[in-house]
Each structure stands twice: as structure tokens, then as C-alpha cells.
Design an enzyme around this catalytic site. Structure first.
Site, mmCIF file in Angstrom:
data_model
loop_
_atom_site.group_PDB
_atom_site.id
_atom_site.type_symbol
_atom_site.label_atom_id
_atom_site.label_comp_id
_atom_site.label_asym_id
_atom_site.label_seq_id
_atom_site.Cartn_x
_atom_site.Cartn_y
_atom_site.Cartn_z
ATOM 1 N N ARG A 95 -10.399 -32.565 9.345
ATOM 2 C CA ARG A 95 -11.489 -32.243 10.257
ATOM 3 C C ARG A 95 -12.005 -33.508 10.924
ATOM 4 O O ARG A 95 -12.120 -34.559 10.287
ATOM 5 C CB ARG A 95 -12.648 -31.579 9.494
ATOM 6 C CG ARG A 95 -12.436 -30.112 9.206
ATOM 7 C CD ARG A 95 -12.507 -29.264 10.475
ATOM 8 N NE ARG A 95 -12.310 -27.853 10.204
ATOM 9 C CZ ARG A 95 -11.138 -27.215 10.234
ATOM 10 N NH1 ARG A 95 -10.029 -27.864 10.537
ATOM 11 N NH2 ARG A 95 -11.058 -25.922 9.995
ATOM 12 N N HIS A 127 -5.981 -30.047 18.209
ATOM 13 C CA HIS A 127 -6.254 -29.210 17.026
ATOM 14 C C HIS A 127 -5.184 -28.111 16.942
ATOM 15 O O HIS A 127 -5.485 -26.917 16.887
ATOM 16 C CB HIS A 127 -7.663 -28.598 17.080
ATOM 17 C CG HIS A 127 -8.147 -28.142 15.741
ATOM 18 N ND1 HIS A 127 -9.442 -28.322 15.287
ATOM 19 C CD2 HIS A 127 -7.504 -27.504 14.719
ATOM 20 C CE1 HIS A 127 -9.566 -27.817 14.066
ATOM 21 N NE2 HIS A 127 -8.404 -27.313 13.701
HETATM 22 P P1 NDP Z 1 -7.710 -26.970 -0.141
HETATM 23 O O1 NDP Z 1 -9.063 -26.434 -0.393
HETATM 24 O O2 NDP Z 1 -6.532 -26.289 -0.740
HETATM 25 O O3 NDP Z 1 -7.641 -28.509 -0.615
HETATM 26 C C1 NDP Z 1 -8.656 -29.415 -0.361
HETATM 27 C C2 NDP Z 1 -8.302 -30.726 -1.046
HETATM 28 O O4 NDP Z 1 -9.290 -31.711 -0.698
HETATM 29 C C3 NDP Z 1 -8.312 -30.621 -2.582
HETATM 30 O O5 NDP Z 1 -7.283 -31.403 -3.120
HETATM 31 C C4 NDP Z 1 -9.662 -31.245 -2.940
HETATM 32 O O6 NDP Z 1 -9.723 -31.852 -4.225
HETATM 33 C C5 NDP Z 1 -9.780 -32.307 -1.873
HETATM 34 N N1 NDP Z 1 -11.178 -32.700 -1.708
HETATM 35 C C6 NDP Z 1 -12.203 -31.961 -1.256
HETATM 36 N N2 NDP Z 1 -13.355 -32.681 -1.267
HETATM 37 C C7 NDP Z 1 -13.017 -33.883 -1.732
HETATM 38 C C8 NDP Z 1 -13.752 -35.046 -1.989
HETATM 39 N N3 NDP Z 1 -15.076 -35.111 -1.758
HETATM 40 N N4 NDP Z 1 -13.114 -36.100 -2.483
HETATM 41 C C9 NDP Z 1 -11.793 -36.053 -2.731
HETATM 42 N N5 NDP Z 1 -11.020 -34.959 -2.517
HETATM 43 C C10 NDP Z 1 -11.636 -33.895 -2.021
HETATM 44 O O7 NDP Z 1 -7.567 -27.080 1.438
HETATM 45 P P2 NDP Z 1 -6.227 -27.027 2.322
HETATM 46 O O8 NDP Z 1 -5.290 -28.033 1.791
HETATM 47 O O9 NDP Z 1 -5.764 -25.638 2.482
HETATM 48 O O10 NDP Z 1 -6.816 -27.483 3.748
HETATM 49 C C11 NDP Z 1 -7.475 -28.715 3.916
HETATM 50 C C12 NDP Z 1 -8.179 -28.745 5.258
HETATM 51 O O11 NDP Z 1 -7.245 -28.852 6.323
HETATM 52 C C13 NDP Z 1 -8.971 -27.483 5.627
HETATM 53 O O12 NDP Z 1 -10.203 -27.435 4.957
HETATM 54 C C14 NDP Z 1 -9.129 -27.642 7.133
HETATM 55 O O13 NDP Z 1 -10.300 -28.374 7.414
HETATM 56 C C15 NDP Z 1 -7.910 -28.465 7.534
HETATM 57 N N6 NDP Z 1 -6.971 -27.683 8.353
HETATM 58 C C16 NDP Z 1 -6.646 -28.153 9.601
HETATM 59 C C17 NDP Z 1 -5.743 -27.472 10.394
HETATM 60 C C18 NDP Z 1 -5.342 -28.013 11.707
HETATM 61 O O14 NDP Z 1 -4.640 -27.324 12.458
HETATM 62 N N7 NDP Z 1 -5.705 -29.237 12.040
HETATM 63 C C19 NDP Z 1 -5.109 -26.221 9.934
HETATM 64 C C20 NDP Z 1 -5.509 -25.828 8.615
HETATM 65 C C21 NDP Z 1 -6.410 -26.535 7.861
HETATM 66 P P3 NDP Z 1 -9.523 -30.994 -5.562
HETATM 67 O O15 NDP Z 1 -8.033 -30.666 -5.577
HETATM 68 O O16 NDP Z 1 -9.909 -31.910 -6.639
HETATM 69 O O17 NDP Z 1 -10.381 -29.781 -5.419
HETATM 70 C C1 OXD Z 2 -7.887 -24.138 10.021
HETATM 71 C C2 OXD Z 2 -7.691 -24.772 11.321
HETATM 72 O O1 OXD Z 2 -8.840 -24.490 9.313
HETATM 73 O O2 OXD Z 2 -6.857 -24.284 12.122
HETATM 74 O O3 OXD Z 2 -7.079 -23.255 9.668
HETATM 75 O O4 OXD Z 2 -8.320 -25.795 11.606
#
Ligand code: NDP
Ligand code: OXD
Length: 320
Positions: free
Chosen positions: A235, A283
Site C-alpha cells: 500500500r 495499482h
Molecule cells: P496477509 O494478511 O496474508 O499477510 C500480511 C503479512 O504482513 C503477514 O505476514 C503479516 O505478519 C505482515 N504484517 C502485517 N503487519 C505487520 C507489521 N506491523 N510488522 C511486520 N509484519 C506485518 O496479506 P496478503 O499477503 O494477502 O496481502 C498483503 C497486502 O498486499 C494487502 O493487504 C494489500 O494491501 C496488498 N495488495 C496489493 C495489491 C496490488 O495490486 N498492488 C493486490 C493485492 C493485495 P504475520 O504473518 O506475522 O501476521
Molecule cells: C487488493 C488490491 O487489495 O488490489 O486486492 O489492492
């Protein structure tokens, strides 16, 4: 519970994609697509479920009977920040094809910087035939992935297949074969190992503004690429864009690939547009396939109406 109660759709996606995907979706259930002018001012008191991406917050007062909220994407920051958000289960979108696409974006951009593509693109524009002699291999370069959730876990495995040395960082320590991992208390050790930093974090209070000058200064300098590279497809709110620009201008960063921005669309006056060593995508790293999204929602509604446990429920306390 056996009744099929109505579902409201408020998806700020391309209209044609939503209309096309709605054909045949949610059989036996009334669908109220708020983008359809026929539903303007419609009474939503019977609606039990909503599938949303950046919804209008008035939805929550218009539909007081909602039981479940489905995010149209993997991220849920677009929902958690809304005024009047009711205390309901929020289910996020988790999907193989979305995950594959994100890993494609990550691997593509790591290879792009590894293989000097920003320079070769500039040379092509200027008709310069000059081979870069110093060409590190993937195994000389450490890619550090921040966020080891659904997307990060897939990306680290595919980066490994491409031969990169890979390390990962998450809030809680993960055990992944062949990959050194760090928890939130060991971020500095993680950064000191990293040549290409990949951001795949959700936007939360803890991750807002995380990618700033002080973080960039902790990345490995004089690694195989000379200077570290920053990739972000998590993000835009997690990056301090002025610091990204300053780090690129001062040479603290040697390049960047950015899919997300503090403000989207990226403003025309942003210097990022004109930087040779920066890749900008709108994005678009991993957009939701709307048909697959609706199938995922239907599967969860079936579970819910049968009294089974829901999957991919967001932890409101953690914010993702
Ligand atoms: P998940 O919820 O599966 O994973 C999130 C990861 O981030 C976990 O490993 C979590 O740690 C870690 N995390 C969260 N907060 C912290 C922190 N404060 N410090 C360290 N690690 C942290 O999410 P996804 O992998 O499915 O997706 C991640 C993000 O990708 C989405 O939230 C979205 O914002 C973005 N996204 C962007 C897209 C795009 O097209 N650009 C498309 C889809 C998603 P832990 O494992 O310990 O919980
Ligand atoms: C998502 C994105 O969160 O597209 O899936 O950003």
C-alpha cells in the site's frame, strides 16, 4: 439458517467487468448492484451481505441488517478506515490467480533491476549500443520481502526458484525452508541483509509511513547491485513518497518499482514519473478477477448459511 438473503454490491471497479461477472452470479439470490441507476435510493433494509471496494459509507446506515462484509480485494484498509463501519465479520479476498499475478509482478521487477533494464531502456531511447560488463547473478543479490502472508509467501518461493537469495520479515516469526526469516523486533538485521526490498504489507497503524529515509538508510549499501532497490506493491500509505524521491535523488536507492502511491492516481507533478530508474504501474500488480471474487463470496455464503466457519476473516484488532 437456510434463506438466501439479498446481497448488495458496491465495487468501484471497471463497470463492464462487474456487469459481466454478475451475469449468472449468486443464483437464487437477489443482487442489488448500487452502480445500477435502477437501484438509486433503493431500500436496503433486507440486505444481509455486501461485497465492496471503497464503498460509500452511507451503505452502513442504509443497510442496517448487514451480517457479513466482503472486501473486493485482499486489502481491507479501504474498509477499516470508514466512518460508521459496523462491527461485523469482514472477509477478504484470497485467490490463487491474484497471488500468482502478484508474484509475477515481484519477480518481473526484481529481474528488471537485476538485469540493468532501466539503463538499457534509456540506451534504447538514445540508440546507444553498450553492454554493461559487471552483471551480478541472482544468487549474488538478496531480496528482502516485508510481509510473509498469502502474497509474500508465494513471492519468496518464486524468487528462490529464480535463484535469488531471499530473506523475509513479518510481525511473527515464520519458518520457511531455505529462507532466513526475521520477526518485527529484528527489522534492522533484515534490512542490513537486503539489496532489493519488496513491500507486501497491509496498511495498518503500524505500517503507515514505514518506508522512510531512516529505513532506506539501513538497507545494504555496496551490495551486488551497488545500491539498494525498493519495490512496493502493498500500500502507498506505507511509503513516505518524499523520502522515496529524496533517496533516489541522493543515490541512497539505486532504483524503485512502485505499484501503489500515497495518493492514487499518482499526481502528474510527481517527480517519480520522470525518473529513469523508476518503474510505475497503476495499482495493477494483482487486480481482482471479479468472477472469481463472486465465486469466493458464494462459497463463503454457503458456509455461513450452513452454519460453518468462515474463511479469510480479518482480524480487526491487527488491521489485516
Ligand atoms: P496477509 O494478511 O496474508 O499477510 C500480511 C503479512 O504482513 C503477514 O505476514 C503479516 O505478519 C505482515 N504484517 C502485517 N503487519 C505487520 C507489521 N506491523 N510488522 C511486520 N509484519 C506485518 O496479506 P496478503 O499477503 O494477502 O496481502 C498483503 C497486502 O498486499 C494487502 O493487504 C494489500 O494491501 C496488498 N495488495 C496489493 C495489491 C496490488 O495490486 N498492488 C493486490 C493485492 C493485495 P504475520 O504473518 O506475522 O501476521
Ligand atoms: C487488493 C488490491 O487489495 O488490489 O486486492 O489492492
Amino acid at each position: 439458517m437456510t434463506d438466501k438473503r439479498p446481497v448488495v454490491i458496491d465495487l468501484k471497479f471497471a463497470r463492464e467487468a462487474v456487469s459481466e461477472a454478475l451475469k449468472g452470479a449468486f443464483p437464487g439470490r437477489e443482487v442489488i448492484d448500487l452502480a445500477d441507476s435502477a437501484h438509486a435510493g433503493r431500500d436496503l433494509s433486507e440486505a444481509a451481505y455486501a461485497v465492496v471496494w471503497k464503498p460509500d459509507p452511507s451503505l452502513f446506515s442504509r443497510a442496517p441488517g448487514l451480517k457479513l462484509l466482503f472486501s473486493g480485494g485482499a486489502g481491507v484498509d479501504h474498509l477499516l478506515s470508514l466512518p460508521g463501519l459496523p462491527d461485523l465479520p469482514i472477509i477478504r479476498f484470497v485467490d490463487r490467480s491474484l497471488t500468482d499475478r502478484m508474484s509475477e509482478w515481484v519477480v518481473l521487477n526484481c529481474l528488471y533491476h537485476l538485469r540493468n533494464m532501466p539503463l538499457y531502456q534509456r540506451q534504447q531511447r538514445e540508440k546507444i549500443w553498450h553492454e554493461v560488463i559487471r552483471q551480478p547473478e541472482a544468487c549474488d543479490v538478496t531480496v528482502g520481502v516485508m510481509g510473509l502472508g498469502v502474497l509474500g509467501l508465494d513471492a519468496v518461493r518464486k524468487l528462490k526458484v529464480m535463484g535469488f537469495d531471499v530473506v523475509g520479515w513479518s510481525r511473527r516469526l515464520k519458518k520457511i525452508d531455505g529462507i532466513e526469516t526475521f520477526d518485527e523486533d529484528h527489522i534492522d538485521d533484515f534490512l542490513a541483509r537486503t539489496d532489493i526490498l519488496v513491500g507486501l504489507l497491509p496498511l495498518t497503524a503500524e505500517t503507515r509511513g514505514l518506508y522512510d529515509s531512516s529505513l532506506f538508510a539501513k538497507l545494504r549499501q555496496k551490495g551486488a547491485l551497488g545500491r539498494p532497490v525498493f519495490l512496493n506493491a502493498g500500500r502507498g500509505g506505507s511509503q513516505v513518497e518524499a523520502d522515496v524521491i529524496a533517496a533516489l535523488e541522493k543515490g541512497v536507492l539505486g532504483g524503485a518499482s512502485l505499484d501503489v502511491f500515497e495518493k492514487e492516481p499518482l499526481l502528474p507533478e510527481s517527480p517519480l514519473w520522470n525518473m529513469d530508474n523508476v518503474v510505475i504501474t497503476p495499482h495493477a500488480a494483482a487486480a481482482s478477477d471479479v468472477s472469481v471474487l463472486f465465486s469466493h463470496v458464494e462459497a463463503q455464503l454457503t458456509r455461513y448459511e450452513r452454519g460453518e466457519e468462515l474463511q479469510h476473516v480479518v482480524d480487526r484488532w491487527s488491521g489485516y
